[in-house]
Design a protein around this motif. Structure first.
Motif, PDB file in Angstrom:
ATOM      1  N   GLU A 150      -6.187   3.326   7.153  1.00  0.00           N
ATOM      2  CA  GLU A 150      -6.152   3.635   5.679  1.00  0.00           C
ATOM      3  C   GLU A 150      -7.280   4.247   5.201  1.00  0.00           C
ATOM      4  N   GLU A 151      -7.075   5.404   4.373  1.00  0.00           N
ATOM      5  CA  GLU A 151      -8.154   6.261   3.947  1.00  0.00           C
ATOM      6  C   GLU A 151      -8.457   6.082   2.541  1.00  0.00           C
ATOM      7  N   HIS A 152      -9.544   6.334   2.084  1.00  0.00           N
ATOM      8  CA  HIS A 152      -9.729   6.242   0.440  1.00  0.00           C
ATOM      9  C   HIS A 152      -9.206   7.356  -0.235  1.00  0.00           C
ATOM     10  N   ASP A 153      -8.580   6.847  -1.322  1.00  0.00           N
ATOM     11  CA  ASP A 153      -8.099   7.803  -2.153  1.00  0.00           C
ATOM     12  C   ASP A 153      -6.956   8.653  -1.407  1.00  0.00           C
ATOM     13  N   ALA A 154      -5.993   7.789  -0.648  1.00  0.00           N
ATOM     14  CA  ALA A 154      -4.977   8.623   0.029  1.00  0.00           C
ATOM     15  C   ALA A 154      -3.782   8.043  -0.297  1.00  0.00           C
ATOM     16  N   PRO A 155      -2.495   8.869  -0.152  1.00  0.00           N
ATOM     17  CA  PRO A 155      -1.181   8.246  -0.603  1.00  0.00           C
ATOM     18  C   PRO A 155      -0.770   6.972   0.508  1.00  0.00           C
ATOM     19  N   PRO A 156       0.089   6.109   0.059  1.00  0.00           N
ATOM     20  CA  PRO A 156       0.547   5.223   1.075  1.00  0.00           C
ATOM     21  C   PRO A 156       0.645   5.726   2.539  1.00  0.00           C
ATOM     22  N   VAL A 157       0.401   4.769   3.551  1.00  0.00           N
ATOM     23  CA  VAL A 157       0.512   5.299   4.863  1.00  0.00           C
ATOM     24  C   VAL A 157       1.936   5.553   5.134  1.00  0.00           C
ATOM     25  N   ALA A 158       3.119   4.880   4.423  1.00  0.00           N
ATOM     26  CA  ALA A 158       4.553   5.149   4.624  1.00  0.00           C
ATOM     27  C   ALA A 158       4.826   6.514   4.190  1.00  0.00           C
ATOM     28  N   GLU A 159       3.975   7.033   3.447  1.00  0.00           N
ATOM     29  CA  GLU A 159       4.346   8.602   2.879  1.00  0.00           C
ATOM     30  C   GLU A 159       3.651   9.714   3.824  1.00  0.00           C
ATOM     31  N   LEU A 160       2.940   9.011   4.798  1.00  0.00           N
ATOM     32  CA  LEU A 160       2.312   9.828   5.890  1.00  0.00           C
ATOM     33  C   LEU A 160       2.603   9.789   7.094  1.00  0.00           C
ATOM     34  N   THR A 161       3.579   8.922   7.515  1.00  0.00           N
ATOM     35  CA  THR A 161       4.128   8.733   8.720  1.00  0.00           C
ATOM     36  C   THR A 161       5.527   9.263   9.063  1.00  0.00           C
ATOM     37  N   PRO A 162       5.997   9.164  10.139  1.00  0.00           N
ATOM     38  CA  PRO A 162       7.423   9.530  10.329  1.00  0.00           C
ATOM     39  C   PRO A 162       8.264   8.808   9.618  1.00  0.00           C
ATOM     40  N   ALA A 163       9.319   9.339   9.129  1.00  0.00           N
ATOM     41  CA  ALA A 163      10.279   8.732   8.365  1.00  0.00           C
ATOM     42  C   ALA A 163      11.515   9.575   8.405  1.00  0.00           C
ATOM     43  N   VAL A 164      12.729   9.027   8.106  1.00  0.00           N
ATOM     44  CA  VAL A 164      14.064   9.576   7.967  1.00  0.00           C
ATOM     45  C   VAL A 164      14.950   8.809   6.836  1.00  0.00           C
ATOM     46  N   PHE A 165      15.439   9.459   5.657  1.00  0.00           N
ATOM     47  CA  PHE A 165      15.951   8.916   4.758  1.00  0.00           C
ATOM     48  C   PHE A 165      17.323   9.523   4.776  1.00  0.00           C
ATOM     49  N   THR A 166      18.510   8.474   4.407  1.00  0.00           N
ATOM     50  CA  THR A 166      19.545   9.149   4.599  1.00  0.00           C
ATOM     51  C   THR A 166      20.581   8.658   3.369  1.00  0.00           C
ATOM     52  N   ALA A 167      21.673   9.384   3.335  1.00  0.00           N
ATOM     53  CA  ALA A 167      22.480   9.049   2.005  1.00  0.00           C
ATOM     54  C   ALA A 167      24.061   9.386   2.560  1.00  0.00           C
ATOM     55  N   PRO A 168      25.110   8.978   1.391  1.00  0.00           N
ATOM     56  CA  PRO A 168      26.407   9.340   2.100  1.00  0.00           C
ATOM     57  C   PRO A 168      26.682  10.577   1.242  1.00  0.00           C
TER      58      PRO A 168
END
Length: 648
Positions: free
Chosen positions: A225-243
């Motif tokens: 975690e870095e100072h004044d950074a966005p949440p780690v989940a916003e910086l790391t690999p992710a995939v969002f899905t929807a119907p």
């Protein structure tokens, strides 16, 4: 080499429970000695293996399985040894299994049915909630060890498809993580990828009328975690899905735009805003003779606050479909949907048109470029159509204490989905910036010859700066308010001799006024003939460490505010200032700062400080300049005033 895709037949066998994921694919080995050293560095835990699979069975049914093993390296990573699986009327847990392995990969124990807690997730103020959880806790006393969980959830709520966060927290490394979606060709998958590394495996195939998508990442080092950074989940690999198409308890909808999602929600609640004739007459009488549109809205809102209370309803389709307005009129309570719909109906009786709006409250803003169900709350939007100047009033209908037309940090500064007869439309809720979020402090500090001091402090807070203090005022007794305020004062040795906290004079924004009397023993003890003290009583800013290596995250300054301090320092006779800090003025893209100490004709000193920080984002390459900005502020905030005794 990446593991090959499971065939559709194998995936469906896993979903049916005929075989386990372990036998459908390669059996993982969890010996800690097998972990690469690079994955242990800065990590409290390491995901050894994760496989998350979503199978879309039909427009109204999905099945999700998750199997993962996490090696816990130390106590700070122990939470990864627990598992909570949510379920309700629309989601059923087929099974929850678990195994613990020692450092060598030997099985210590298996999760038994008796080890799993099944409990209500009711929030304590819900009238009705079917939300429940199955929870397992397999934490061990000796480190390292590995915990493996596997569970399946069958859902008849396909409005929500799975999201995959490969590395959701800081100081968590990942050896291998896979996300798979299997969907019929006639129900195309919509998805959005985030920060996939260059070595990620992304495969899309078709087989037997099914589309198969798979994402896989490997060997992700822990992120700090870095100072004044966005949440780690916003910086790391992710995939969002929807119907693209869904059905919930017989209510069919499409989801290929914000317009269609809003249309489904609007149609689901259409016709549920009818009021009893007696209530219509009561509202007509309430606003009779009032020609100003904003004043009419205020009267209706204050009526709502005085005559209703919030409760939560979370039962099946009740998560989206409101109680009828007539029910709220009769009972005096409702959830966010019901109270917002009721207020809309009351305004309609007052000849004012309003629209319900979906919003993600108390969390980061939605992803506006990916239409999907990302909301957890409903508020009311009231465009002023009869006023001389176009404007919009926003109402939080669940609060009995919120100021009229104020969203606060809960729902302000973000997007909302307006629900209209023509469907959904993304709009912005009110923005609160440096002009609105103010903290203005005035204090008098009285120093005696022994170095003890007393102080009187008056602090005015407006906008987002007052939100937490407003909550204290409305939820706690004065004695507990005083204790909470004492806990956050940045003073080493003090006692509060007087205390009050109350709303300030009504303005366009809510205000809170805090008055303190402070006893400050040994505040500035003499050192020979001299006395050293900081004129900055309560507003010192800390410096930040320089980046170790290359900064990874951009700088997110998401807390816009203006802080102003005026402090008068009164010293006893026989003491005069010998050295005053030089004035400081900083003007940067990050914000502006100024401070100055002046000797007044009556012998007192006056310290004036102002810090303005807008809501801004900067590239990670600007971090060194930001650190220097903070360093200069910290140095100025700590700069001492030196007094000398003249009567010795």
């Amino acid at each position: 080499m990446s593991r090959p895709l499971l065939t559709v037949a194998a995936v469906l066998l896993v979903q049916s429970g005929i075989v386990s994921a372990a036998t459908a694919g390669a059996v993982p080995h969890y010996a800690v000695a097998d972990l690469p050293a690079a994955l242990r560095e800065n990590a409290h835990a390491v995901v050894r293996y994760e496989e998350q699979t979503l199978v879309v069975k039909s427009v109204s049914r999905t099945v999700e399985t998750n199997r993962h093993a996490v090696t816990i390296l130390d106590e700070a990573g122990a939470d990864w040894a627990t598992q909570l699986v949510y379920y309700d009327q629309l989601n059923t847990v087929s099974y929850l299994r678990g195994t613990v392995y020692d450092a060598a990969g030997k099985v210590i124990r298996q999760l038994r049915a008796a080890d799993v807690r099944d409990f209500s997730l009711s929030d304590g103020f819900s009238l009705a909630s079917d939300g429940r959880g199955r929870a397992a806790d397999m934490r061990q006393a000796n480190y390292p060890y590995t915990v493996e969980y596997e569970y399946e959830v069958v859902s008849t709520n396909p409005l929500f498809y799975s999201s995959w966060y490969a590395q959701p927290k800081e100081q968590l490394a990942v050896e291998k993580s896979t996300f798979r979606v299997v969907t019929p060709t006639n129900l195309p998958l919509r998805y959005k990828e985030q920060h996939l590394p260059s070595g990620a495996s992304v495969v899309h195939t078709a087989e037997g009328g099914m589309e198969i998508y798979e994402w896989q990442v490997q060997n992700l080092a822990a992120v700090e975690e870095e100072h004044d950074a966005p949440p780690v989940a916003e910086l790391t690999p992710a995939v969002f899905t929807a119907p693209t198409e869904f059905e919930v308890q017989g209510h069919h909808g499409t989801l290929n735009s914000w317009q269609t999602l809003g249309q489904w929600n609007y149609d689901l609640n259409a016709g549920r805003d009818e009021l009893p004739a007696a209530m219509k007459a009561r509202i007509a009488s309430l606003v009779q003779g009032e020609t100003d549109e904003r004043a009419r809205i205020r009267k209706v809102y204050e009526f709502l606050q005085a005559n209703t209370r919030y409760i939560s309803i979370q039962l099946g389709i009740g998560g989206w479909q409101t109680f009828p307005a007539s029910s709220v009129a009769a009972n005096g309570y409702g959830d966010c949907k019901a109270l917002t719909n009721y207020c809309k109906a009351l305004l309609q009786a007052a000849d004012v048109k309003a629209y319900c709006a979906l919003v993600r409250a108390d969390e980061p803003d939605i992803r506006t470029d990916f239409p999907s169900s990302q909301f957890n709350h409903v508020i009311l939007c009231v465009p002023l159509t009869k006023a001389a100047k176009a404007d919009t009033v926003w109402l939080e209908c669940t609060s009995q204490t919120n100021q009229f037309n104020y969203m606060g940090s809960f729902t302000g500064n973000r997007h909302a989905l307006l629900l209209t007869p023509a469907g959904g439309k993304l709009v912005r809720t009110p923005r609160y910036g440096v002009a609105e979020n103010r903290r203005e402090r005035r204090a008098d500090v009285y120093l005696d010859a022994q170095g003890n001091a007393t102080a009187t402090v008056r602090t005015l807070r407006t906008g987002l700066e007052q939100d937490n203090f407003n909550a204290l005022f409305h939820s706690l007794a004065p004695a507990e308010q005083k204790k909470r305020v004492a806990d956050i004062l940045p003073l080493a040795n003090f006692s509060i001799t007087k205390f009050s906290l109350a709303p300030g004079a009504p303005t366009g924004l809510p205000t809170m006024v805090e008055n303190l009397g402070l006893a400050l023993p040994n505040f500035a003890p003499p050192s020979g003939r001299r006395v050293f003290l900081s004129a900055n009583l309560l507003s010192r800013w800390s410096s930040l460490p320089a980046a170790v290596g290359e900064r990874q995250a951009d700088i997110w300054l998401d807390n816009a505010f203006t802080h102003s301090d005026t402090i008068r320092i009164h010293v006893p006779a026989g003491m005069k200032p010998e050295s005053l800090p030089a004035p400081v003025k900083l003007t940067t893209a990050f914000g502006t700062y100024s401070s100055q100490v002046l000797a007044l004709p009556d012998g007192t000193l006056q310290y004036v400080r102002q810090l303005r920080m807008p809501l801004t984002h900067f590239s990670r390459t600007e971090y060194a300049a930001y650190v220097e900005f903070r360093r200069k502020i910290s140095a100025a905030d700590k700069a001492p005033v030196v007094f000398v005794k003249t009567d010795s």
